[in-house]
Design a protein around this motif. Structure first.
Motif, PDB file in Angstrom:
ATOM      1  N   VAL A  61     -31.175  47.487  72.170  1.00 36.76           N
ATOM      2  CA  VAL A  61     -31.429  48.292  71.047  1.00 36.76           C
ATOM      3  C   VAL A  61     -30.079  48.344  70.345  1.00 36.76           C
ATOM      4  N   VAL A  63     -27.820  50.459  67.192  1.00 35.30           N
ATOM      5  CA  VAL A  63     -28.445  50.972  66.070  1.00 35.30           C
ATOM      6  C   VAL A  63     -26.548  51.563  65.145  1.00 35.30           C
ATOM      7  N   ARG A  65     -25.072  53.620  62.766  1.00 36.65           N
ATOM      8  CA  ARG A  65     -25.366  54.981  62.105  1.00 36.65           C
ATOM      9  C   ARG A  65     -24.016  55.558  61.075  1.00 36.65           C
ATOM     10  N   SER A  71     -29.267  54.156  58.207  1.00 36.51           N
ATOM     11  CA  SER A  71     -28.797  52.971  59.578  1.00 36.51           C
ATOM     12  C   SER A  71     -28.018  51.886  58.827  1.00 36.51           C
ATOM     13  N   GLU A  73     -27.661  48.180  60.387  1.00 35.95           N
ATOM     14  CA  GLU A  73     -27.686  47.227  61.089  1.00 35.95           C
ATOM     15  C   GLU A  73     -29.236  46.656  60.382  1.00 35.95           C
ATOM     16  N   GLU A  76     -32.832  42.132  64.685  1.00 37.91           N
ATOM     17  CA  GLU A  76     -32.752  42.120  65.586  1.00 37.91           C
ATOM     18  C   GLU A  76     -31.335  41.695  66.234  1.00 37.91           C
ATOM     19  N   GLU A  86     -24.716  42.431  66.735  1.00 38.12           N
ATOM     20  CA  GLU A  86     -25.634  43.176  66.136  1.00 38.12           C
ATOM     21  C   GLU A  86     -25.003  42.820  64.546  1.00 38.12           C
ATOM     22  N   TYR A  97     -18.430  56.561  61.275  1.00 39.49           N
ATOM     23  CA  TYR A  97     -20.526  55.235  61.427  1.00 39.49           C
ATOM     24  C   TYR A  97     -20.448  55.873  62.656  1.00 39.49           C
ATOM     25  N   TRP A 101     -26.083  52.411  71.499  1.00 38.32           N
ATOM     26  CA  TRP A 101     -26.573  51.071  71.650  1.00 38.32           C
ATOM     27  C   TRP A 101     -27.081  51.675  73.108  1.00 38.32           C
ATOM     28  N   GLU A 114     -23.185  55.457  73.077  1.00 45.23           N
ATOM     29  CA  GLU A 114     -22.195  55.950  71.341  1.00 45.23           C
ATOM     30  C   GLU A 114     -20.484  55.405  71.517  1.00 45.23           C
TER      31      GLU A 114
END
Length: 190
Positions: A61, A63, A65, A71, A73, A76, A86, A97, A101, A114
């Motif tokens: 996962v 992201v 931000r 967000s 991204e 997937e 990503e 930013y 993860w 992060e």
């Protein structure tokens, strides 16, 4: 007369090995080797995020931000062995930013972290550094953003360093107590 003692001792050693051996492989889990962009990096543009781990990972996962909470991204994350990529929506405006993860290592351990970074846009990297003055409130949030980024990484690294769980110690001492009891009851009495 020494046969019961040797049998009890052999049983104790075998029981200890059976209890401790399954826990040994679980202590080795992967870690983040590198990222693009790197932690606290200043980049002109951002088209994708790449995370490389020491081992293959699963269930990623990722992201991306911005300061405003939006967000960036797109789609997937793609896993290729130890690399997770990503894509991000374009264009990404200049600003601060954070890449958040989370992955699962081959031994089933979840890892997360992060990575803060800055997109400077068309400005030069040197100009972006000098633009953030020491008295600027937005530059004061950079150390605050860096501190939470190190905490999850430290927690992920400490996961394999905790040692042997308490229930294993209870089993070991229980078996040792049984072994001592057998020794005392089977010894030759004067």
């Amino acid at each position: 007369m020494k046969t019961p003692f040797l049998a009890a001792f052999a049983a104790l050693v075998a029981a200890l090995l059976l209890c401790v051996a399954p826990a040994l492989p679980a202590e080795a889990h992967t870690s983040l080797k590198s990222s693009d962009p790197q932690k606290n990096a200043q980049v002109k543009t951002l088209q994708k995020v790449t995370l490389e781990f020491a081992d293959s990972v699963q269930f990623p996962v990722v992201v991306v931000r911005g300061e405003d909470g939006k967000s960036y991204e797109k789609g997937e994350p793609v896993v290729d062995g130890p690399k997770v990529t990503e894509a991000v929506t374009e264009p990404v405006p200049p600003g601060r930013y954070t890449i958040a993860w989370r992955v699962v290592s081959p031994d089933g351990h979840p890892l997360e972290g992060e990575i803060p970074f800055t997109v400077v846009g068309d400005q030069s990297v040197g100009a972006a550094t000098s633009a953030a003055a020491p008295g600027d409130p937005s530059s004061a949030s950079a150390p605050a953003a860096a501190a939470p980024a190190t905490a999850p990484a430290a927690q992920a690294d400490d996961g394999g360093q905790r040692g042997v769980p308490g229930w294993i110690w209870a089993v070991i001492f229980g078996i040792a107590g049984i072994g001592i009891g057998m020794f005392l009851s089977l010894r030759k009495k004067p």
